[in-house]
Each structure stands twice: as C-alpha cells, then as structure tokens.
Design an enzyme around this catalytic site. Structure first.
Site, mmCIF file in Angstrom:
data_model
loop_
_atom_site.group_PDB
_atom_site.id
_atom_site.type_symbol
_atom_site.label_atom_id
_atom_site.label_comp_id
_atom_site.label_asym_id
_atom_site.label_seq_id
_atom_site.Cartn_x
_atom_site.Cartn_y
_atom_site.Cartn_z
ATOM 1 N N SER A 55 38.700 26.237 37.793
ATOM 2 C CA SER A 55 39.441 27.483 38.266
ATOM 3 C C SER A 55 39.356 28.373 37.149
ATOM 4 O O SER A 55 39.701 28.107 36.356
ATOM 5 C CB SER A 55 40.435 26.934 38.894
ATOM 6 O OG SER A 55 40.633 26.562 39.877
ATOM 7 N N GLU A 62 43.812 46.933 37.746
ATOM 8 C CA GLU A 62 42.827 47.318 38.939
ATOM 9 C C GLU A 62 43.563 46.320 39.790
ATOM 10 O O GLU A 62 44.230 46.231 41.158
ATOM 11 C CB GLU A 62 41.736 47.656 39.374
ATOM 12 C CG GLU A 62 41.556 48.891 38.367
ATOM 13 C CD GLU A 62 41.035 48.343 36.711
ATOM 14 O OE1 GLU A 62 40.397 50.190 36.079
ATOM 15 O OE2 GLU A 62 40.583 47.464 36.924
ATOM 16 N N SER A 63 44.097 44.484 38.462
ATOM 17 C CA SER A 63 44.723 43.534 39.434
ATOM 18 C C SER A 63 43.309 42.510 39.187
ATOM 19 O O SER A 63 44.136 42.042 37.802
ATOM 20 C CB SER A 63 44.422 43.750 41.472
ATOM 21 O OG SER A 63 45.317 42.673 41.379
ATOM 22 N N HIS A 68 37.376 29.097 42.219
ATOM 23 C CA HIS A 68 37.890 27.722 42.850
ATOM 24 C C HIS A 68 37.048 27.523 42.692
ATOM 25 O O HIS A 68 36.294 27.757 43.945
ATOM 26 C CB HIS A 68 39.496 27.848 43.118
ATOM 27 C CG HIS A 68 40.131 28.547 43.058
ATOM 28 N ND1 HIS A 68 40.882 27.992 41.626
ATOM 29 C CD2 HIS A 68 40.497 29.372 43.774
ATOM 30 C CE1 HIS A 68 42.329 28.669 41.547
ATOM 31 N NE2 HIS A 68 42.424 29.874 42.804
ATOM 32 N N CYS A 83 42.944 47.989 42.730
ATOM 33 C CA CYS A 83 44.011 48.938 44.030
ATOM 34 C C CYS A 83 42.868 50.097 42.703
ATOM 35 O O CYS A 83 42.472 50.194 41.915
ATOM 36 C CB CYS A 83 44.862 49.024 42.470
ATOM 37 S SG CYS A 83 46.512 47.745 43.168
#
Length: 135
Positions: A55, A62-63, A68, A83
């Site tokens: 993971s 930007e985010s 996983h 974003c």
C-alpha cells in the site's frame, strides 16, 4: 458543471504479479506517474505487507495518488485525485497501466467538489480575501 477536482478510480486487473509484489517497482511507478502528470510531489509513503501486498501514497500539492496491490490476484487498486487544471490525471493512469502490464484495466472518473450548479469555473484555492469573508 465545474468541480474542484477530478478523482480517477483505476482498476488494474491481470497485472504482472512480480511487479505488484516488488516494493521498489511499485513505489517508483507511482512517483514516476505523478511526475509524468506534472504534479508537485510533497511526500511519499509505502508499506510492504507479509507475505505480500503493498500500500502506498504519493501526496502531491494537487492532492494524491494511492495504490493497494494484491499480487496473488494480479490486481491493483489505484486512486488518482487531482485539483486544478494543470495536472492531467489520465496521463498518470495510462502510465500506471503500462508499468504494471495490466491486460484488463478500467478507469472511472468522478468529479469532486461540485459546489454549485452554475457554469462558473471554481478555483481550487481560495484567496486570503475570500477566506476572511468566510470566517
């Protein structure tokens, strides 16, 4: 309709299991995908599970990009949330499809932060003057 961000849910099926269980390859693929999409990398964190599975998260200005893996099923679940207008999340998604050798990928796009029904474009960051008006 305009939104603050775009969220891609990427299903990577029928991947190369040897790649999915290799921590360095998975990490390098996600970091490189962020770079390919021209994102600004803030932080990187990955964890390898025993006996297998990884993971990880690449936090970008930007985010984020997250993954996983289930090597035993040849499967990886990837989220790419961006974003603004500069980053192209589909570039990162297609890069990862190639890197993990997915023979059966799918991409679902969701718009996040739809705050009104107007056709006015929403900035992904609020300026200080607007923030003071809200508080």
């Amino acid at each position: 309709m305009h939104a603050l961000g775009t969220h891609l849910l990427v299903e990577l099926r029928d991947c190369n299991p040897e790649i999915l269980k290799d921590l360095s390859k998975v990490k390098d693929a996600l970091v490189s995908a962020a770079k390919e999409a021209m994102a600004t990398i803030i932080d990187v964190s990955f964890h390898e599970f025993n006996p297998f599975g990884i993971s990880g998260m690449v936090v970008i200005a930007e985010s984020h990009l997250s993954i996983h893996t289930w090597p035993e099923y040849g499967y990886a679940a990837v989220d790419i949330f961006t974003c603004g207008d500069i980053i192209k999340p589909e570039v990162a998604a297609h890069y990862l499809i190639a890197q993990f050798e997915s023979k059966n990928p799918s991409i679902v796009e969701m718009k996040r932060g739809i705050l009104s029904c107007s056709n006015e474009k929403l900035p992904h960051k609020v300026c200080d003057a607007e923030l003071q008006m809200v508080s």
